[in-house]
Enzyme design. Structure first.
Site, PDB file in Angstrom:
ATOM      1  N   ASP A 284       0.860  -1.188   0.000  1.00 36.59           N
ATOM      2  CA  ASP A 284       0.000   0.000   0.000  1.00 36.59           C
ATOM      3  C   ASP A 284       0.900   1.245   0.000  1.00 36.59           C
ATOM      4  OD1 ASP A 284      -1.991   1.849   0.310  1.00 36.59           O
ATOM      5  OD2 ASP A 284      -2.738   1.096   2.221  1.00 36.59           O
ATOM      6  N   ASP A 295      -4.289   6.860  -3.587  1.00 36.33           N
ATOM      7  CA  ASP A 295      -4.198   5.844  -2.532  1.00 36.33           C
ATOM      8  C   ASP A 295      -4.629   4.518  -3.161  1.00 36.33           C
ATOM      9  OD1 ASP A 295      -4.147   4.379  -0.234  1.00 36.33           O
ATOM     10  OD2 ASP A 295      -5.621   5.571   0.868  1.00 36.33           O
ATOM     11  N   HIS A 364     -12.354   5.620   2.419  1.00 36.96           N
ATOM     12  CA  HIS A 364     -12.460   6.990   2.959  1.00 36.96           C
ATOM     13  C   HIS A 364     -12.415   8.012   1.839  1.00 36.96           C
ATOM     14  CE1 HIS A 364      -8.068   7.055   2.317  1.00 36.96           C
ATOM     15  NE2 HIS A 364      -8.117   5.811   2.792  1.00 36.96           N
ATOM     16  N   HIS A 372      -7.400  11.274   4.842  1.00 35.70           N
ATOM     17  CA  HIS A 372      -8.721  10.913   5.386  1.00 35.70           C
ATOM     18  C   HIS A 372      -9.499  12.214   5.566  1.00 35.70           C
ATOM     19  CE1 HIS A 372      -7.801   6.654   7.092  1.00 35.70           C
ATOM     20  NE2 HIS A 372      -7.041   6.934   6.057  1.00 35.70           N
ATOM     21  N   GLU A 397     -11.430   0.821  -0.535  1.00 39.71           N
ATOM     22  CA  GLU A 397     -10.549  -0.279  -0.139  1.00 39.71           C
ATOM     23  C   GLU A 397     -11.311  -1.282   0.717  1.00 39.71           C
ATOM     24  OE1 GLU A 397      -7.285   0.807   2.520  1.00 39.71           O
ATOM     25  OE2 GLU A 397      -8.367   2.633   3.096  1.00 39.71           O
ATOM     26  N   GLU A 492      -7.291  -1.930  -3.233  1.00 42.46           N
ATOM     27  CA  GLU A 492      -7.774  -0.548  -3.102  1.00 42.46           C
ATOM     28  C   GLU A 492      -7.560   0.231  -4.399  1.00 42.46           C
ATOM     29  OE1 GLU A 492      -7.018   3.205  -0.031  1.00 42.46           O
ATOM     30  OE2 GLU A 492      -5.475   1.657  -0.245  1.00 42.46           O
TER      31      GLU A 492
END
Length: 511
Positions: A284, A295, A364, A372, A397, A492
């Protein structure tokens, strides 16, 4: 008789002139005989080689004539074959003698062979190795690049896309009949065009991520230390994104959470963890340009017994992406994700487990320089009726587990991030003030790790970092773990909720 003696040491023997002439003639004859024995005397290496080649050809022709005469005379076929083999052996023996006599020529050939072999090995090193791990992917398809990427990556993105227009991600329609008007609405199209420059920055960051993870999928092997893996990935993404302070660079530290550790693990210096063949690793990492963060994560496994675990989580993530859209309730997305995730089972070492959604991990929303941004996308059924809105950016994710399906904080902390809403707080320690100034300058409100602080020359900072976390100026994010001995997986993607459509900007050929 007693006085008689012979002294041979001082004796001088007189040689007549006739004898001298005879000796000279004999010496000349011997020299001539020696020259007759060595037919190559006085020739260069190249001349010797050519002469011997002609002799071999002459001998071969004579041998062929002799065998032809034997066959014409009605000789035994077997005898002729035996003679032929004998001739071949003789010619080989002659060739071997020639090779020995050539000396310098043979050495030159050996050197040439060595050079060719070295060049071949270098080319093999440059060629990308086969992907032996389980990564759910397909063949690479061209995305409009002018110049292909190398292995390891060395071609910069502006050279691949000289017009400065980066590939558009996967386009999907917003779900629901109430969103169908967006496809043809002129108003929505105009709103979409106004954001084109921002979309292009996001796409560039996504392209850097795609190429970095492709490189990671090619070099990661069991036996590598986790420190080596993350440093290689970070060096590659830093190069491709063309790191420039807070304008462009890493989005957050590279996570390489192993097995029961679901998220937020990156090795600190001194960590000697080594990747094993039966490990399941969640890779990640993030890239960002002008605060627009990509992300994106995937899971690596080398043993095919984990395939169903990876399939379950990837299917759940794709379901979450499909269900997401403008005016969609977050709880509805979570319900569909859980339904798909928990329809899978996986057999590990002869024992069958249901794949569970990890209830306290979520997707998120993403804001500018804010990983976030306030909204959470659940991966289990819940009651949050908050809706997604136009123009928002989300990380969809999902996490699957063979354990309890619930994580807790454990192990040494490596991830930190400045509190986005932190106001002014008086600091007592001079070192704390210096560290906070360094964080503001180099990371702002983006996540960072202890390795990065040390790489930038920070020493003796742990007490200062503790003071900042105690005052909630900086927040720590320790590794999140399910029960020991279980396995977790993660997939994700980052999506843009554009006025006319939904764009999965981080989508690639691999997943």
């Amino acid at each position: 008789r007693g006085m008689a003696s012979t002294d041979t040491t001082d004796a001088v023997v007189a040689v007549p002139p006739e004898a001298k002439a005879d000796a000279a003639a004999a010496s000349e004859a011997a020299s001539t005989a020696g020259d007759a024995k060595d037919p190559y005397a006085g020739l260069t290496a190249k001349q010797i080689k050519n002469k011997k080649k002609r002799e071999r050809q002459k001998k071969k022709k004579a041998e062929e004539k002799r065998l032809a005469a034997l066959a014409a005379a009605g000789g035994d076929a077997a005898a002729a074959a035996g003679e032929s083999n004998s001739g071949i052996k003789d010619s080989k023996a002659v060739a071997n003698e020639d090779a020995k006599s050539r000396g310098g020529v043979g050495e030159e050939k050996k050197k040439k062979k060595k050079r060719k072999k070295k060049k071949k090995n270098q080319n093999a090193e440059q060629k990308a190795p086969d992907i032996i791990m389980t990564v759910i992917g397909k063949e690479h398809k061209s995305r409009g690049e002018v110049k292909p990427q190398t292995y390891p990556p060395s071609v910069m993105l502006p050279d691949m896309f000289p017009k400065g227009i980066y590939p558009v991600g996967e386009i999907q329609e917003h779900p629901g009949d109430f969103n169908t008007f967006r496809v043809t609405s002129e108003e929505k199209r105009a709103a979409d065009k106004m954001q084109e420059s921002m979309y292009n920055e996001v796409r560039e960051a996504a392209e850097a991520h795609r190429q970095t993870r492709k490189y990671a999928q090619q070099f990661i092997r069991p036996g590598m230390s986790m420190i080596d893996i993350v440093q290689k990935i970070e060096a590659c993404s830093e190069k491709l994104i063309r790191k420039d302070g807070l304008k462009r660079g890493w989005g957050f530290p590279t996570g390489v959470s192993i097995n029961h550790v679901a998220a937020h693990y990156t090795p600190n210096y001194g960590d000697t963890t080594v990747l094993k063949e039966k490990d399941v690793v969640k890779l990640d990492f993030g890239t960002q340009i002008n605060g627009h963060i990509i992300d994106c994560a995937f899971t690596i496994a080398f043993d095919p017994m984990f395939d169903n675990l990876l399939n379950a989580v990837q299917d759940a993530t794709n379901t979450g992406i499909k269900e997401a859209g403008i005016d969609v309730r977050l709880c509805d997305i979570g319900e569909r994700i859980q339904e798909v995730m928990e329809s899978y089972e996986v057999t590990i070492d002869g024992k069958t487990y249901q794949v569970k959604s990890i209830a306290n991990l979520n997707g998120h929303s993403i804001g500018s320089y804010q990983i976030h941004a306030g909204k959470s996308v659940p991966i289990v059924k819940g009651r949050d009726a908050t809706k997604m809105e136009e123009g928002e950016m989300y990380a969809i994710e999902t996490f699957g587990s063979t354990g309890k399906g619930f994580v807790h904080e454990d192990m040494a902390c490596s991830h930190y991030m400045k509190n986005f809403d932190a106001g002014f707080r008086p600091l007592r320690s001079r070192k704390s003030k210096q560290l906070l100034s360094h964080i503001d300058k180099n990371f702002g409100t983006l996540a960072f790790c202890r390795r990065w602080l040390e790489d930038q020359g920070q020493k003796g900072y742990l007490m200062a970092l503790k003071e900042l976390t105690d005052l909630d100026i900086v927040r720590k994010y320790p590794p999140l773990c399910d029960k020991q001995g279980c396995y977790t997986a993660q997939f994700e993607h980052t999506i843009l909720l554009r006025p006319t459509c939904k764009e999965v900007v981080s989508r690639g050929d691999d997943y």
